[in-house]
Design a protein around this motif. Structure first.
Motif, short mmCIF file in Angstrom:
data_model
loop_
_atom_site.label_atom_id
_atom_site.label_comp_id
_atom_site.label_asym_id
_atom_site.label_seq_id
_atom_site.Cartn_x
_atom_site.Cartn_y
_atom_site.Cartn_z
N SER A 35 18.02 -17.88 55.59
CA SER A 35 16.99 -16.85 55.68
C SER A 35 16.01 -17.08 56.83
CB SER A 35 16.21 -16.76 54.37
OG SER A 35 15.40 -17.91 54.17
N LYS A 36 16.06 -18.26 57.43
CA LYS A 36 15.13 -18.59 58.51
C LYS A 36 15.84 -18.55 59.86
CE LYS A 36 12.18 -21.52 55.61
NZ LYS A 36 11.61 -22.89 55.43
N LYS A 37 15.28 -17.79 60.80
CA LYS A 37 15.89 -17.61 62.10
C LYS A 37 15.00 -18.19 63.21
CE LYS A 37 19.30 -15.43 60.24
NZ LYS A 37 20.62 -16.11 60.13
N VAL A 38 15.64 -18.73 64.21
CA VAL A 38 14.91 -19.24 65.38
C VAL A 38 14.43 -18.06 66.21
CG1 VAL A 38 15.12 -20.63 67.48
CG2 VAL A 38 16.33 -21.33 65.40
N SER A 39 13.17 -18.11 66.63
CA SER A 39 12.63 -17.01 67.41
C SER A 39 13.31 -16.93 68.77
CB SER A 39 11.12 -17.20 67.61
OG SER A 39 10.87 -18.27 68.51
N GLN A 40 13.31 -15.75 69.36
CA GLN A 40 13.91 -15.58 70.68
C GLN A 40 13.19 -16.43 71.71
OE1 GLN A 40 16.79 -13.85 71.57
NE2 GLN A 40 16.99 -13.90 69.34
N GLU A 41 11.88 -16.60 71.55
CA GLU A 41 11.11 -17.43 72.49
C GLU A 41 11.56 -18.88 72.43
OE1 GLU A 41 6.46 -18.65 73.52
OE2 GLU A 41 6.91 -17.37 71.80
N ASP A 42 11.67 -19.43 71.23
CA ASP A 42 12.11 -20.83 71.10
C ASP A 42 13.56 -20.99 71.54
OD1 ASP A 42 9.66 -21.59 70.19
OD2 ASP A 42 10.24 -21.81 68.09
N LEU A 43 14.40 -20.02 71.20
CA LEU A 43 15.79 -20.07 71.63
C LEU A 43 15.89 -20.10 73.15
CD1 LEU A 43 18.83 -19.91 70.86
CD2 LEU A 43 18.61 -17.43 70.99
N HIS A 44 15.12 -19.24 73.81
CA HIS A 44 15.13 -19.20 75.27
C HIS A 44 14.70 -20.54 75.86
CE1 HIS A 44 14.64 -17.64 79.35
NE2 HIS A 44 13.48 -18.25 79.37
N THR A 45 13.68 -21.16 75.26
CA THR A 45 13.18 -22.45 75.76
C THR A 45 14.25 -23.53 75.65
OG1 THR A 45 10.92 -21.84 75.14
CG2 THR A 45 11.35 -24.17 75.53
N ILE A 46 14.96 -23.56 74.53
CA ILE A 46 16.03 -24.54 74.33
C ILE A 46 17.16 -24.32 75.34
CG2 ILE A 46 17.82 -25.32 72.72
CD1 ILE A 46 15.76 -24.55 70.47
N ILE A 47 17.53 -23.06 75.55
CA ILE A 47 18.58 -22.74 76.52
C ILE A 47 18.14 -23.11 77.93
CG2 ILE A 47 19.85 -20.84 77.58
CD1 ILE A 47 19.77 -19.47 74.80
N GLU A 48 16.88 -22.86 78.24
CA GLU A 48 16.37 -23.19 79.58
C GLU A 48 16.41 -24.69 79.83
OE1 GLU A 48 14.34 -22.20 83.35
OE2 GLU A 48 16.03 -21.58 82.10
N ALA A 49 16.13 -25.48 78.79
CA ALA A 49 16.22 -26.94 78.93
C ALA A 49 17.64 -27.35 79.28
CB ALA A 49 15.76 -27.62 77.64
N ALA A 50 18.62 -26.73 78.62
CA ALA A 50 20.02 -27.02 78.91
C ALA A 50 20.37 -26.59 80.33
CB ALA A 50 20.93 -26.34 77.90
N ARG A 51 19.87 -25.43 80.75
CA ARG A 51 20.17 -24.91 82.09
C ARG A 51 19.61 -25.81 83.18
NH1 ARG A 51 18.30 -21.24 86.12
NH2 ARG A 51 16.20 -21.39 85.27
N LEU A 52 18.49 -26.46 82.90
CA LEU A 52 17.84 -27.31 83.90
C LEU A 52 18.39 -28.73 83.94
CD1 LEU A 52 14.13 -26.16 83.40
CD2 LEU A 52 15.64 -25.61 85.32
N ALA A 53 19.34 -29.05 83.09
CA ALA A 53 19.91 -30.39 83.05
C ALA A 53 20.64 -30.71 84.36
CB ALA A 53 20.88 -30.52 81.88
N PRO A 54 20.61 -31.96 84.77
CA PRO A 54 21.33 -32.34 86.00
C PRO A 54 22.83 -32.35 85.78
CG PRO A 54 20.43 -34.29 84.92
CD PRO A 54 19.90 -33.10 84.17
#
Length: 210
Positions: free
Chosen positions: A19-38
């Motif tokens: 019943s609990k969903k991750v917000s789009q803002e938090d999801l975007h932040t997590i994805i951005e961290a992955a995108r910025l990985a070396p």
């Protein structure tokens, strides 16, 4: 909290509250961290498939080691690596680098020629072994960012790559799944690991000094 406190807080969640969903803002932040990985040579030889559609998750559950975790989490992030390197892929990446930096295309040709020659002498199987390894750096960044946001997570290799690749149509776009990251919020009553102490190899055993 510090990064070490965040890492001590997190664990591989064993039961999620559907019943609990991750917000789009938090999801975007997590994805951005992955995108910025070396990544090796800055090639970013993988893509991240974000699955929140419940019907897709239900299909992907086939072959999953922890099907309820996949079914009940908020989102599934699929880390999928290039199935092989090619001159065209390398040129495309470095054309993007030079365009963003306002440099002439071909500015790094002396370097790209070397890596094209290196990968050209390898098999597609060797290519995938290398591209797959790159995904784990991004997975680590995503795990750390999720912990900072107090979003629960579970990294997973226990699933059928063939089923996931087929359902998501990855082979048609030159990708193969490597690992998954389940995101969401723990079910406090059923997540048996949440009440247990974190266990890691002692520091004196972990470090080997030379």
């Amino acid at each position: 909290m510090s990064l070490l406190e965040d890492l001590n807080w997190r664990h591989a969640v064993k039961a999620y509250d559907p019943s609990k969903k991750v917000s789009q803002e938090d999801l975007h932040t997590i994805i951005e961290a992955a995108r910025l990985a070396p990544t090796s040579s800055g090639l970013q030889p993988f893509r991240l498939i974000v699955v929140e559609n419940q019907e897709l998750k239900e299909k992907m559950v086939q072959g999953a080691l922890n099907p309820e975790v996949m079914r009940d989490c908020s989102h599934v992030l699929v880390f999928a690596a290039w199935d092989s390197y090619s001159d065209e892929k390398i040129d495309q990446v470095y054309d993007h680098h030079t365009d963003v930096r306002d440099l002439p295309r071909g500015r790094f040709s002396s370097y790209t020629d070397k890596i094209k020659e290196m990968y050209g002498a390898q098999t597609p199987e060797q290519h995938f072994e290398h591209t797959a390894r790159q995904t784990y750096i991004a997975l680590g960044f995503a795990l750390a960012q999720a912990a900072e946001l107090k979003v629960d997570s579970t990294p997973a290799e226990g699933f059928s790559n063939e089923i996931v690749d087929e359902i998501l149509g990855l082979r048609a776009i030159g990708l193969k799944s490597v690992s998954l990251l389940y995101l969401g919020y723990r079910d406090e009553q059923n997540d048996w690991l949440s009440t247990m102490k974190k266990v890691r190899v002692p520091m004196e055993e972990f470090i080997i000094k030379k």
